[in-house]
Write a protein that holds these residues in place. Structure first.
Motif, PDB file in Angstrom:
ATOM      1  N   SER A   1       0.817  -1.209   0.000  1.00  0.00           N
ATOM      2  CA  SER A   1       0.000   0.000   0.000  1.00  0.00           C
ATOM      3  C   SER A   1       0.848   1.255   0.000  1.00  0.00           C
ATOM      4  CB  SER A   1      -0.919   0.011   1.228  1.00  0.00           C
ATOM      5  OG  SER A   1      -0.155   0.065   2.424  1.00  0.00           O
ATOM      6  N   GLY A   2       2.126   1.116   0.346  1.00  0.00           N
ATOM      7  CA  GLY A   2       2.990   2.288   0.330  1.00  0.00           C
ATOM      8  C   GLY A   2       4.438   1.911   0.540  1.00  0.00           C
ATOM      9  N   VAL A   3       5.331   2.884   0.238  1.00  0.00           N
ATOM     10  CA  VAL A   3       6.764   2.690   0.451  1.00  0.00           C
ATOM     11  C   VAL A   3       7.380   3.996   0.946  1.00  0.00           C
ATOM     12  CG1 VAL A   3       7.117   0.846  -1.243  1.00  0.00           C
ATOM     13  CG2 VAL A   3       7.260   3.223  -1.977  1.00  0.00           C
ATOM     14  N   ARG A   4       8.418   3.825   1.754  1.00  0.00           N
ATOM     15  CA  ARG A   4       9.266   4.958   2.136  1.00  0.00           C
ATOM     16  C   ARG A   4      10.611   4.775   1.461  1.00  0.00           C
ATOM     17  NH1 ARG A   4       6.818   3.289   6.918  1.00  0.00           N
ATOM     18  NH2 ARG A   4       5.212   4.746   7.669  1.00  0.00           N
ATOM     19  N   VAL A   5      11.092   5.832   0.847  1.00  0.00           N
ATOM     20  CA  VAL A   5      12.346   5.774   0.107  1.00  0.00           C
ATOM     21  C   VAL A   5      13.289   6.833   0.664  1.00  0.00           C
ATOM     22  CG1 VAL A   5      13.447   6.074  -2.145  1.00  0.00           C
ATOM     23  CG2 VAL A   5      11.220   4.940  -1.986  1.00  0.00           C
ATOM     24  N   ARG A   6      14.520   6.422   0.957  1.00  0.00           N
ATOM     25  CA  ARG A   6      15.565   7.357   1.372  1.00  0.00           C
ATOM     26  C   ARG A   6      16.691   7.288   0.348  1.00  0.00           C
ATOM     27  NH1 ARG A   6      19.775   7.212   6.425  1.00  0.00           N
ATOM     28  NH2 ARG A   6      20.730   5.715   5.005  1.00  0.00           N
ATOM     29  N   VAL A   7      17.067   8.436  -0.202  1.00  0.00           N
ATOM     30  CA  VAL A   7      18.030   8.452  -1.295  1.00  0.00           C
ATOM     31  C   VAL A   7      19.118   9.491  -1.005  1.00  0.00           C
ATOM     32  CG1 VAL A   7      16.551  10.035  -2.603  1.00  0.00           C
ATOM     33  CG2 VAL A   7      18.301   8.714  -3.785  1.00  0.00           C
ATOM     34  N   PRO A   8      20.402   9.124  -1.203  1.00  0.00           N
ATOM     35  CA  PRO A   8      21.489  10.038  -0.866  1.00  0.00           C
ATOM     36  C   PRO A   8      21.787  11.052  -1.957  1.00  0.00           C
ATOM     37  CG  PRO A   8      22.403   7.958  -1.576  1.00  0.00           C
ATOM     38  CD  PRO A   8      20.901   7.788  -1.549  1.00  0.00           C
TER      39      PRO A   8
ATOM     40  N   ALA B   1      18.912  14.045  -9.651  1.00  0.00           N
ATOM     41  CA  ALA B   1      19.161  12.602  -9.731  1.00  0.00           C
ATOM     42  C   ALA B   1      18.517  11.886  -8.558  1.00  0.00           C
ATOM     43  CB  ALA B   1      20.665  12.331  -9.758  1.00  0.00           C
ATOM     44  N   ALA B   2      18.585  12.482  -7.366  1.00  0.00           N
ATOM     45  CA  ALA B   2      17.969  11.870  -6.189  1.00  0.00           C
ATOM     46  C   ALA B   2      16.461  11.773  -6.355  1.00  0.00           C
ATOM     47  CB  ALA B   2      18.322  12.671  -4.938  1.00  0.00           C
ATOM     48  N   ALA B   3      15.842  12.809  -6.928  1.00  0.00           N
ATOM     49  CA  ALA B   3      14.395  12.775  -7.156  1.00  0.00           C
ATOM     50  C   ALA B   3      14.029  11.677  -8.144  1.00  0.00           C
ATOM     51  CB  ALA B   3      13.923  14.132  -7.667  1.00  0.00           C
ATOM     52  N   ILE B   4      14.823  11.542  -9.197  1.00  0.00           N
ATOM     53  CA  ILE B   4      14.561  10.502 -10.195  1.00  0.00           C
ATOM     54  C   ILE B   4      14.698   9.116  -9.573  1.00  0.00           C
ATOM     55  CG2 ILE B   4      15.446   9.455 -12.313  1.00  0.00           C
ATOM     56  CD1 ILE B   4      16.278  12.381 -13.128  1.00  0.00           C
ATOM     57  N   VAL B   5      15.787   8.909  -8.838  1.00  0.00           N
ATOM     58  CA  VAL B   5      16.001   7.609  -8.195  1.00  0.00           C
ATOM     59  C   VAL B   5      14.889   7.319  -7.190  1.00  0.00           C
ATOM     60  CG1 VAL B   5      17.523   6.333  -6.627  1.00  0.00           C
ATOM     61  CG2 VAL B   5      18.477   7.559  -8.586  1.00  0.00           C
ATOM     62  N   ALA B   6      14.449   8.346  -6.465  1.00  0.00           N
ATOM     63  CA  ALA B   6      13.364   8.142  -5.502  1.00  0.00           C
ATOM     64  C   ALA B   6      12.103   7.645  -6.194  1.00  0.00           C
ATOM     65  CB  ALA B   6      13.079   9.437  -4.747  1.00  0.00           C
ATOM     66  N   GLY B   7      11.758   8.245  -7.332  1.00  0.00           N
ATOM     67  CA  GLY B   7      10.562   7.813  -8.049  1.00  0.00           C
ATOM     68  C   GLY B   7      10.695   6.407  -8.605  1.00  0.00           C
ATOM     69  N   VAL B   8      11.847   6.110  -9.216  1.00  0.00           N
ATOM     70  CA  VAL B   8      12.067   4.779  -9.779  1.00  0.00           C
ATOM     71  C   VAL B   8      12.060   3.725  -8.673  1.00  0.00           C
ATOM     72  CG1 VAL B   8      13.741   3.327 -10.984  1.00  0.00           C
ATOM     73  CG2 VAL B   8      13.293   5.655 -11.803  1.00  0.00           C
ATOM     74  N   ALA B   9      12.728   4.035  -7.562  1.00  0.00           N
ATOM     75  CA  ALA B   9      12.784   3.091  -6.448  1.00  0.00           C
ATOM     76  C   ALA B   9      11.409   2.884  -5.826  1.00  0.00           C
ATOM     77  CB  ALA B   9      13.774   3.580  -5.395  1.00  0.00           C
TER      78      ALA B   9
ATOM     79  N   ALA C   1       8.506   3.023  -7.289  1.00  0.00           N
ATOM     80  CA  ALA C   1       7.723   2.135  -8.156  1.00  0.00           C
ATOM     81  C   ALA C   1       8.123   0.679  -7.939  1.00  0.00           C
ATOM     82  CB  ALA C   1       7.917   2.530  -9.619  1.00  0.00           C
ATOM     83  N   HIS C   2       9.419   0.438  -7.839  1.00  0.00           N
ATOM     84  CA  HIS C   2       9.873  -0.934  -7.593  1.00  0.00           C
ATOM     85  C   HIS C   2       9.403  -1.436  -6.221  1.00  0.00           C
ATOM     86  CE1 HIS C   2      12.381  -0.239 -11.105  1.00  0.00           C
ATOM     87  NE2 HIS C   2      12.659  -1.526 -11.120  1.00  0.00           N
ATOM     88  N   GLY C   3       9.423  -0.554  -5.233  1.00  0.00           N
ATOM     89  CA  GLY C   3       8.931  -0.947  -3.921  1.00  0.00           C
ATOM     90  C   GLY C   3       7.460  -1.307  -3.945  1.00  0.00           C
ATOM     91  N   LEU C   4       6.658  -0.521  -4.663  1.00  0.00           N
ATOM     92  CA  LEU C   4       5.229  -0.823  -4.771  1.00  0.00           C
ATOM     93  C   LEU C   4       4.994  -2.154  -5.490  1.00  0.00           C
ATOM     94  CD1 LEU C   4       3.813   2.702  -5.708  1.00  0.00           C
ATOM     95  CD2 LEU C   4       3.561   1.521  -3.521  1.00  0.00           C
ATOM     96  N   ALA C   5       5.900  -2.474  -6.421  1.00  0.00           N
ATOM     97  CA  ALA C   5       5.777  -3.727  -7.149  1.00  0.00           C
ATOM     98  C   ALA C   5       6.387  -4.906  -6.405  1.00  0.00           C
ATOM     99  CB  ALA C   5       6.442  -3.596  -8.523  1.00  0.00           C
ATOM    100  N   GLY C   6       7.057  -4.623  -5.277  1.00  0.00           N
ATOM    101  CA  GLY C   6       7.695  -5.691  -4.517  1.00  0.00           C
ATOM    102  C   GLY C   6       8.941  -6.232  -5.180  1.00  0.00           C
TER     103      GLY C   6
ATOM    104  N   ARG D   1      17.422   3.374  -0.130  1.00  0.00           N
ATOM    105  CA  ARG D   1      16.813   2.439   0.808  1.00  0.00           C
ATOM    106  C   ARG D   1      15.302   2.471   0.607  1.00  0.00           C
ATOM    107  NH1 ARG D   1      17.683   3.350   7.115  1.00  0.00           N
ATOM    108  NH2 ARG D   1      19.837   2.807   6.543  1.00  0.00           N
ATOM    109  N   ILE D   2      14.703   1.292   0.430  1.00  0.00           N
ATOM    110  CA  ILE D   2      13.268   1.177   0.172  1.00  0.00           C
ATOM    111  C   ILE D   2      12.635   0.387   1.319  1.00  0.00           C
ATOM    112  CG2 ILE D   2      11.495   0.389  -1.438  1.00  0.00           C
ATOM    113  CD1 ILE D   2      13.757   0.317  -3.573  1.00  0.00           C
ATOM    114  N   THR D   3      11.627   0.999   1.966  1.00  0.00           N
ATOM    115  CA  THR D   3      10.947   0.326   3.083  1.00  0.00           C
ATOM    116  C   THR D   3       9.451   0.251   2.786  1.00  0.00           C
ATOM    117  OG1 THR D   3      12.570   1.267   4.617  1.00  0.00           O
ATOM    118  CG2 THR D   3      10.561   0.312   5.574  1.00  0.00           C
ATOM    119  N   PRO D   4       8.928  -0.901   2.370  1.00  0.00           N
ATOM    120  CA  PRO D   4       7.491  -1.011   2.096  1.00  0.00           C
ATOM    121  C   PRO D   4       6.688  -1.023   3.397  1.00  0.00           C
ATOM    122  CG  PRO D   4       8.757  -2.754   1.014  1.00  0.00           C
ATOM    123  CD  PRO D   4       9.655  -2.122   2.040  1.00  0.00           C
ATOM    124  N   PHE D   5       5.444  -0.618   3.312  1.00  0.00           N
ATOM    125  CA  PHE D   5       4.521  -0.766   4.456  1.00  0.00           C
ATOM    126  C   PHE D   5       3.136  -1.093   3.912  1.00  0.00           C
ATOM    127  CE2 PHE D   5       4.684   3.801   3.487  1.00  0.00           C
ATOM    128  CZ  PHE D   5       3.345   4.132   3.358  1.00  0.00           C
ATOM    129  N   ASP D   6       2.343  -1.779   4.736  1.00  0.00           N
ATOM    130  CA  ASP D   6       0.981  -2.160   4.366  1.00  0.00           C
ATOM    131  C   ASP D   6      -0.022  -1.139   4.880  1.00  0.00           C
ATOM    132  OD1 ASP D   6       1.690  -4.534   3.065  1.00  0.00           O
ATOM    133  OD2 ASP D   6       1.881  -5.573   4.978  1.00  0.00           O
TER     134      ASP D   6
END
Length: 295
Positions: A2-9, A97-105, A107-112, A290-295
């Protein structure tokens, strides 16, 4: 999910002679929380860029997330984004670049799914080159390149382990600089001797950054791009030269105007005048996104 938290350097690219090829991830992080909703899109931004960046589908994180969802065949439905930005914008620390990586990451987190080579390629296509996005995605030190033996470039990167003694310091001015502007200052051709100098020093930089930091002063010497960009930020080049004259390896960070100094102590020489710059010691981020999914 249902959601993800993304931290990008954040990231610093070029590192002197490694133009569009070398980059380093730094421990200054943007965070994005993406939650699936019943419908529509909401974007909330705190910190850097608040009040200036768009809050609709043109937001860079949203665009990258949408492109990655298309790549993955994922329909996320409605989305709510909360962005906490700490990476200064238009300062040469890889905020786009961080914003782009955050969005791409995200999407991958939402897809598992973990982001792999296709995620790197997609992020690099958005950015136009792979160095910053590779550092933010993979962490540590990266060498990035594009395979050009196909119809269109295929972006790739190899992670390297930076020397543990390195203590990077950044000097961040209040002024901003657009990559499109500073790239416009670069000549279409450079002397063969300067190109040969860049090739040798970029190779030496890889050795110095991973194995022999005592060689970083000669390894970070650049003739390929920094001096050409001096009209855009003369104070930046003045500080780079002053630091180098004092024995501290220093470069323009990415497209500038931030200065990156490689130290072993986390401090700059006291005799160098840093007026007009905010000085921060930023550890190297070795983890990447870092990608942290949550329900």
């Amino acid at each position: 999910m249902s959601g993800v938290r993304v931290r990008v350097p954040a990231s610093s690219a070029n590192l002197g002679p490694g133009f569009d090829a070398l980059a380093l991830a730094l421990a200054l992080h943007d965070e994005v929380e993406v939650t699936r909703t019943a419908g529509g899109l909401t974007v909330h931004v705190e910190g850097e860029g608040a009040g200036a960046v768009p809050l609709d589908g043109t937001h860079l994180v949203v665009r990258a997330l949408g492109a990655a969802c298309d790549l993955l065949g994922l329909d996320p439905g409605g989305l709510a984004l909360r962005c906490t930005n700490r990476i200064p914008h238009s300062r040469g620390l890889g905020s786009s670049a961080a914003a782009i990586v955050a969005g791409v990451a995200a999407a991958h987190g939402l897809a598992g799914l973990p982001p792999g080579p296709d995620a790197l390629h997609l992020a690099a296509e958005f950015e136009g080159h792979a160095d910053n996005v590779a550092a933010s995605l993979l962490g540590g030190l990266v060498v990035a390149w594009a395979d050009t033996d196909q119809d269109k470039p295929r972006y790739r990167a190899a992670p390297l382990t930076p020397h543990p003694a390195l203590r990077p310091v950044v000097a961040i001015p209040d002024t901003q600089s657009a990559t499109s502007t500073t790239r416009g200052l670069l000549p279409a051709h450079v002397p063969h001797a300067d190109a040969a100098h860049a090739a040798g020093r970029a190779a030496l930089a890889v050795h110095a950054l991973t194995t022999a930091p005592d060689l970083l002063l000669p390894a970070t010497a650049d003739l390929l791009h920094q001096d050409y960009r001096e009209p855009a930020y003369p104070q930046t080049l003045a500080l780079v030269r002053a630091l180098r004259a004092a024995g501290t390896p220093a470069t323009v960070s990415g497209a500038g105007p931030t200065v990156l100094a490689f130290t072993l102590t986390g401090t700059l020489p006291p005799e160098v005048d840093t007026t007009g710059f905010r000085i921060e010691q930023l550890p190297i981020d070795t983890e990447g996104v870092r990608i942290t999914p949550f329900d």
